[in-house]
Enzyme design. Structure first.
Site, PDB file in Angstrom:
ATOM      1  N   THR B 149      39.884  35.377  37.118  1.00 37.67           N
ATOM      2  CA  THR B 149      39.145  34.998  35.897  1.00 37.67           C
ATOM      3  C   THR B 149      40.172  34.635  34.821  1.00 37.67           C
ATOM      4  O   THR B 149      40.658  33.524  34.797  1.00 37.67           O
ATOM      5  CB  THR B 149      38.207  36.127  35.433  1.00 37.67           C
ATOM      6  N   LYS B 175      41.922  40.766  41.597  1.00 32.68           N
ATOM      7  CA  LYS B 175      41.922  40.153  40.276  1.00 32.68           C
ATOM      8  C   LYS B 175      41.912  41.276  39.253  1.00 32.68           C
ATOM      9  O   LYS B 175      41.369  42.363  39.509  1.00 32.68           O
ATOM     10  CB  LYS B 175      40.719  39.222  40.083  1.00 32.68           C
ATOM     11  N   THR B 186      39.352  47.735  35.665  1.00 35.52           N
ATOM     12  CA  THR B 186      38.385  46.653  35.786  1.00 35.52           C
ATOM     13  C   THR B 186      38.989  45.586  36.652  1.00 35.52           C
ATOM     14  O   THR B 186      39.838  44.819  36.214  1.00 35.52           O
ATOM     15  CB  THR B 186      38.071  46.058  34.430  1.00 35.52           C
TER      16      THR B 186
END
Lengths: 400, 400
Positions: B149, B175, B186
Site C-alpha cells: 500500500t 506489507k 498492522t
C-alpha cells in the site's frame, strides 16, 4: 487575574537568567501575611520524579504551605543529589526573603530534563523577587508569564462560588503546551483560593477536579517528571469552613475548582505545540464510564487520528479502529460516528451524508467528534486533543 | 525469492483495478497440487476485525488451508455484512479457479477502512490470476508487489534449517509501513514452508516467532483491523515430521521462522512512512523480562523520543522519563543510557562524554540506544522503532 484574584495572596515574576534569551523565568506565589495555610497537591505518577517534586512532597506532608516558588527554563530533573540541594535552596531563599519556614515553601520547575540547574541567577533573583511581591493583577500576570516554556500564551483562570452566602474566589496560573496526557498532564499549575476549607477536604476536592479536567486531555501521551498541581486555601473569605467532602458547600467549591481547572486544561490544549486544530472527543452509549474512558483515550492517543485532524479529513475508519483496540467492549456494527454534527458512520458502516458540507465544516479550528458505541448503556466520557502538525515535530526535534 | 522459495508452492500477482492508479493489487499463494496443508495464523486483537479476518478465522478453524488470496487498495473493514459476502466471494472465486474447497482458502485485505469493496475488478481478476500462478522467483515477486500500500519497497525473506539431515525452506512476503505496534503490527504476512510439521506445533512456532519479532516493533502504536500473519506448511521437504514443540528439530524450525519474521519486521520498520531514522532500543539490567519490555515499549511508543531521533538529538532526558512512566521498577539514580555506544547519562545524571563525536554519530540512519536500568537483574528486551518525521504526517493527513 490569576493567583492574585483571591483575597490574601501576593505574587510576582521576573527574569533571573535561567533562560538564555532573558525571558521571565522565576515566579513566587505566597500568602500575604506569611501564614502557612491549607495546601494540597497532585504530582506526576512517573517513577522518575524531578527534584522539586520530591522536595514539594516532603514539604506538603503536613498539609500546609505559605508560598510556592517556580522556575521555567530548567526542569531540575535527572539531576541527582545536587538537584535536590538546589530545590531545597530555592525553598530556603524564598523562606528567608519572606520570613517564613523553608518547609512551608513548595517548589516547581519546568524545562529541559537532565541539565544541571544554573543556580547563580536563581540565588540572586529570589531575594529580589520576594521583596517586590504584590496583589495586583499585574503581579499575577508577571508570575503567570514567568512559568511559561514553549507556551505561546499565558494560562490563567478565575471562578467564584457562593459558600454559605459568602463569595469565595479561586484563581489559577499554569504552563503546559505539550507532553499533555491523562494521569496527568505535563504541566505546572498553581491555584489560590480564599475559601476556608479543611486540608483533607481540599485535597479531595483537588483530586476530583483534576480527574474531570487535566486527566481528560491527551496531546501526545507523554507524562513528564515534573507534573504538579498545587492549591493554597487561606480562608480569607471567612466563610463557614468546609469540613467534610459532602453537602452543598463542598459541591459548590468543587464545581468552581473544576471550572478553573477545566479552563486551564482547555487553554493548554489550545496552545499545544504546533497544533492547528482543537478537538473534543465525546464517547457515549458505552456499557460503563470505564469503557467510555478507554475508548475516548484510545481515540485521543492515536497519532493517525491526529494526522487526519491536521488534514481536515473526517476519516471515521481510524476512530472505530482505535475504539476496537482500546479494550472497551461493544458491537462494531452498532457504532455511529459523527464529525461536526454530521454522521458519516452508522451501524459500523459508511452513512450517506452531505460530504461537501462536512468537508467545509472540517476546515474549522474546533472539531467535535461524537462516537456512540451503541451498547444501550449510558457510559460517556469526553476528552480533549489536538491535531499532530509538522510544527510539533519542529518544536521537539532538538533541545537547542 | 519469497513465498515460492519453499518447494511445492505457487504464487502470482496482478492489477485488477482496486487501486485507481492501476498498480498491482491482487495476489494469490497456493499449494501447487491444491492439497490443503497444515496452516496457522495470528490475527489482530482489535475488537473491530475486518471481514477478511473474520472469514480467515472461520476457514482456519480446522488448521488446514490450500491457498491465500490477498488484495491491497481496500481493507474491507467496517463494511458490515456486504463486506463479509465480498470476503467469502474472494475465497469462492479462488477455490473455483484452483479446483479446491472455499473453506480451504484464507483471505487478507489491506488499505483504507470503511470504504465498500469495489468488487467488479476482483471478480474478473481472480479467475485470470488463478490461471497463471507459477513457482518462479518472479511469481513470488509479483505476489509480494501486489500486496503493498504505502510501502515503498516490497518485503520478502527466506531462511532454511536442517531438520533431521534434510534442508527445509521458509519464505515470506509482507506489507507494512505504518500502524506498526506490538500486539501486533498492522501488516499482512504470508509465509510458506516445505517443512513437515504438525499443525498445533506450527501454530506454537508461529506464536513464538511473532512474539520475538513483529511484537518487538513500534512505529506509531497503532493496531489495525486487518493485521494477519499466515503460514502454510506442505511437508514437501519430506523431513521427519515435527510432532512436538520441543527438541532440536522444533527449535531449529522456530529459529528459522524467527529469522524470516525478524527480517520482515526490520524491513517494515526501515520502510516506515516518512521515517528518516531506524532505531534499535535495547533495555537491559531490568529486574525481569517483563520490566524490560515495559521500559522498551514505553520508550518506543514516545512521540517525543521519536521527534528527538528525527532531530538527531541524543536527549536522554526523554528516555529516562519514559522509563519512569512505563511501570517498570528501578532506581532512577542507577540508570545509564548510551547512544551509538557513547554513554551520556550515568547514575541518572549527565555523564561527561565526547559531545562532538556523539552528534556526528547521530547523523547516521541507524541509531542504537542502550538503557541499563541498573537493578542488577538480567531482564532485557529489544524493540525497533523509527523517528517521527514530517513525511509521516504528510502521508497520513488525508485518505485521498
Amino acid at each position: 487575574m490569576s493567583v492574585t484574584a483571591a483575597q490574601g495572596f501576593v505574587a510576582g515574576g521576573m527574569a533571573c537568567g535561567i533562560k538564555e534569551n532573558g525571558a521571565p523565568d522565576l515566579a513566587i506565589v505566597a500568602t500575604i501575611d506569611g501564614n502557612a495555610v491549607a495546601a494540597a497537591g497532585t504530582f506526576t505518577t512517573n517513577l522518575c520524579q524531578a527534584a522539586p517534586v520530591q522536595i514539594s512532597r516532603e514539604h506538603l506532608a503536613d498539609g500546609k504551605a505559605a508560598a510556592i516558588v517556580l522556575n521555567s527554563g530548567n526542569a531540575n530533573a535527572a539531576t541527582g543529589e545536587p538537584g535536590r540541594q538546589h530545590a531545597r535552596a530555592m525553598c530556603s531563599l524564598t523562606a528567608l526573603g519572606l520570613g517564613i519556614e523553608p518547609t512551608n515553601v513548595l517548589v516547581c520547575s519546568t524545562g529541559l530534563i537532565g541539565i544541571p540547574m544554573p543556580f547563580q541567577g536563581i540565588e540572586a533573583g529570589i531575594p529580589q523577587l520576594t521583596a517586590k511581591l504584590g496583589a495586583t493583577d499585574q503581579d499575577g500576570i508577571d508570575a503567570a508569564t514567568a512559568i511559561l516554556t514553549t507556551d505561546t500564551v499565558k494560562k490563567e483562570a478565575v471562578a467564584t462560588a457562593i459558600i454559605g452566602g459568602i463569595t469565595i474566589t479561586i484563581g489559577a496560573m499554569a504552563k503546559g503546551a505539550a507532553m499533555l496526557s491523562p494521569a496527568m498532564a505535563t504541566m505546572l499549575c498553581a491555584i489560590t483560593t480564599d475559601c476556608a476549607i479543611d486540608q483533607p477536604v481540599l485535597h479531595q476536592a483537588l483530586a476530583a477536579a483534576v480527574d474531570e479536567t487535566f486527566d481528560c486531555m491527551d496531546v501526545d501521551g507523554a507524562r513528564s517528571t515534573n507534573d504538579t498541581v498545587l492549591v493554597l486555601a487561606n480562608g480569607a473569605a471567612s466563610n463557614n469552613i468546609i469540613a467534610a467532602p459532602d453537602g452543598d458547600d463542598y459541591h459548590h467549591f468543587v464545581a468552581a475548582l473544576t471550572t478553573v481547572c477545566g479552563s486551564i486544561a482547555e487553554q493548554m490544549a489550545r496552545d499545544a505545540e504546533g497544533a492547528t486544530k482543537f478537538a473534543r472527543v465525546i464517547v457515549q452509549g458505552a456499557r460503563s464510564k470505564g469503557d467510555a474512558k478507554l475508548a475516548a483515550r484510545g481515540i485521543t492517543k492515536s497519532q493517525l487520528v491526529q494526522c487526519s485532524l491536521y488534514g481536515g479529513d473526517p476519516y471515521w475508519g481510524r476512530i472505530i479502529s482505535e475504539c476496537g483496540a482500546s479494550g472497551a467492549y461493544f458491537d462494531p456494527e452498532a457504532v455511529s460516528i459523527s464529525y461536526q454534527g454530521i454522521t458519516n458512520c452508522r451501524n459500523g458502516i459508511p452513512a450517506i451524508h452531505d460530504t461537501a458540507k462536512l468537508m467545509e465544516l472540517m476546515q474549522q479550528r474546533d472539531i467535535e467528534i461524537v462516537v456512540d458505541l451503541g451498547t444501550g448503556g449510558h457510559g460517556n466520557h469526553t476528552m480533549l486533543t489536538t491535531d499532530l502538525a509538522p510544527g510539533y515535530i519542529a518544536e521537539n526535534m532538538r533541545t537547542s
